[in-house]
Enzyme design. Structure first.
Site, PDB file in Angstrom:
ATOM      1  N   SER A 130       3.627   0.185   1.745  1.00 16.00           N
ATOM      2  CA  SER A 130       3.904  -0.386   0.424  1.00 16.00           C
ATOM      3  C   SER A 130       2.649  -0.419  -0.440  1.00 16.00           C
ATOM      4  CB  SER A 130       4.453  -1.800   0.558  1.00 16.00           C
ATOM      5  OG  SER A 130       5.632  -1.783   1.305  1.00 16.00           O
ATOM      6  N   ASP A 331      12.923  -3.910   2.555  1.00 15.00           N
ATOM      7  CA  ASP A 331      11.919  -3.460   3.525  1.00 15.00           C
ATOM      8  C   ASP A 331      11.948  -4.294   4.809  1.00 15.00           C
ATOM      9  OD1 ASP A 331       9.142  -4.033   4.676  1.00 15.00           O
ATOM     10  OD2 ASP A 331       8.689  -2.237   3.516  1.00 15.00           O
ATOM     11  N   ASP A 374       9.500   3.033  -2.456  1.00 12.03           N
ATOM     12  CA  ASP A 374       8.230   3.546  -1.950  1.00 12.03           C
ATOM     13  C   ASP A 374       8.375   4.330  -0.646  1.00 12.03           C
ATOM     14  OD1 ASP A 374       8.967   1.238  -0.670  1.00 12.03           O
ATOM     15  OD2 ASP A 374       7.044   0.222  -0.883  1.00 12.03           O
TER      16      ASP A 374
HETATM   17 ZN   LIG Z   1       7.256  -0.910   0.965  1.00 17.68          ZN
END
Ligand SMILES: [Zn+2]
Ligand SMILES: *[C@@H]1O[C@H](CO)[C@@H](O)[C@H](O)[C@H]1NC(C)=O
Length: 391
Positions: A130, A331, A374
């Site tokens: 990230s 995430d 991401d």
């Molecule tokens: Zn991430």
């Protein structure tokens, strides 16, 4: 979406000296069906672990029809669905269709604005984390995993939020994890490694060469703002960052849901700069948060409050605002291989996305929304395989 994966999968360029190149040397060259099997396994592994497929959504509002909107005043909203890959969306879409008894063709709001995919490897790894991901978003430069707006060689890079602030825009960050976590940190701080959250907290409130660049922060991670002498503090030092923020840098502070609610639906104006920390660390997963609705605001609620506050603050300015909104915990649900939590995180992100679209429709100012991911986490796969049946 399946067809858009093809060009990415055939693009197997390798850095000869990278760590990945060494790992990818095949010891033998199998042939026939076993070779096909190897290739399929490789493709699967690449998809599952590398998470090269990122969703990008771009919505530019009122470009042709900016009736009465000031031509040079713009708002930019940047959204990050952290750790969300195509399978997360696929599962969420089907989950909602099934549980809500919707039509076969029903899609998420995100699907209606799908624009493309991107490949996101960092300078140090085939799979970005990230931090390198958000450094690429904020500085538009590739860096190493763990970098918080810092380039290889440890030189800081200027961020889009800092540039916006310098140009006279009002700025904000909205997250569901710690406000000092990698993604938000990359917009308003510069450290060598993402775990330096004590330092990130200080820079975010304005301690650093650029002074204060953020006007609004809503999220979790209060413990990084409390000294090691207090209960609930997780700092290594004895600095009370909340107090420092208020006394030295002029921040207003809100730490609980009931005070947050006073700002809802514009009931009360949000005084800027505003620091809102609603949980000691992460705000609970949406799945759990709902059962504790009186304790924590949701991502879409925080997003709406932020949009209203920033619009109000820039009402009489000829410059608009920059706001970063992160669905941070998609995430975490992926890392935990927790699909129940993951679908609710994605649904809430979709809801926040819709809230931004509604805002852009109603706003008197022209605005642009860019939303992307991401990397993928957990290697979620939505598949069906029956014994003795062809796939
Ligand atoms: Zn991430
Ligand atoms: C708290 O921080 C102070 C100052 O940084 C340090 O001297 C002290 O040892 C810390 N106390 C604990 C209990 O970690």
């Amino acid at each position: 979406m399946a067809s858009s994966t093809t060009p990415l999968l055939t693009d197997h360029r390798r850095d000869p000296d990278s760590e990945d190149a060494a790992r990818d040397q095949s010891p033998a060259t199998p042939s026939g069906p076993s070779k096909l099997r190897e290739i399929l396994l490789f493709v699967w592994a690449l998809l599952a672990s590398a998470g090269v497929l990122i969703l990008a959504v771009w919505v530019s509002h009122k470009q042709q029809t900016s009736f009465g909107k000031p031509a040079d005043k713009r708002n930019l909203i940047f959204m990050v669905s952290d750790g969300m890959g195509p399978a997360s969306l696929s599962l969420t879409r089907s989950f909602r269709q099934h549980t809500e008894g919707l039509e076969y063709g029903d899609v998420l709001t995100l699907d209606k604005h799908f624009w493309g995919t991107s490949r996101t490897r960092s300078s140090s790894s085939l799979v970005t984390d990230s931090a390198a991901g958000a450094t690429a978003f904020s500085c538009a430069l590739k860096s190493y995993n763990g970098a918080i707006s810092m380039l290889p060689g440890y030189t800081p890079c200027g961020t889009v939020l800092e540039a916006a602030k310098k140009a006279g825009y009002t700025t904000g960050l909205v997250v569901t994890t710690d406000i000092t976590d990698a993604t938000p940190a990359c917009f308003a701080s510069h450290v060598n490694y993402r775990l330096q959250q004590d330092e990130i907290a200080l820079q975010e409130i304005g301690q650093g060469p650029l002074n204060r660049v953020v006007d609004l922060m809503l999220g979790g991670g209060r413990c990084h703002f409390l000294p090691n002498t207090t209960e609930g503090g997780c700092r290594q030092d004895d600095i009370d960052v909340i107090e420092l923020a208020q006394k030295e840098y002029g921040w207003n502070y809100v730490g609980d849901r009931s005070t947050f609610d006073e700002f809802e639906e514009g009931k009360k104006e949000v005084p800027l700069p505003m620091l809102g920390l609603f949980a000691p660390t992460d705000i609970p997963f949406e799945l759990d948060r709902r059962t504790m609705n009186d304790q924590y605001p949701s991502l879409s609620e925080m997003a709406r409050t932020a949009l209203r506050a920033l619009e109000k603050a820039t009402e009489s300015s000829d410059k608009g605002f920059f706001l970063m909104i992160e669905g941070s915990r998609i995430d975490h649900a992926g890392h935990g291989n927790d699909p129940s939590a993951q679908v609710r995180e994605v649904l809430e992100y979709d809801k926040a996305f819709k809230a931004v679209l509604d805002f852009l429709d109603e706003s008197k100012t022209e605005g642009v929304l860019v939303a992307t991911s991401d990397h993928e986490t957990g290697g979620l796969s939505v598949a069906r395989r029956k014994r003795n049946m062809p796939p």
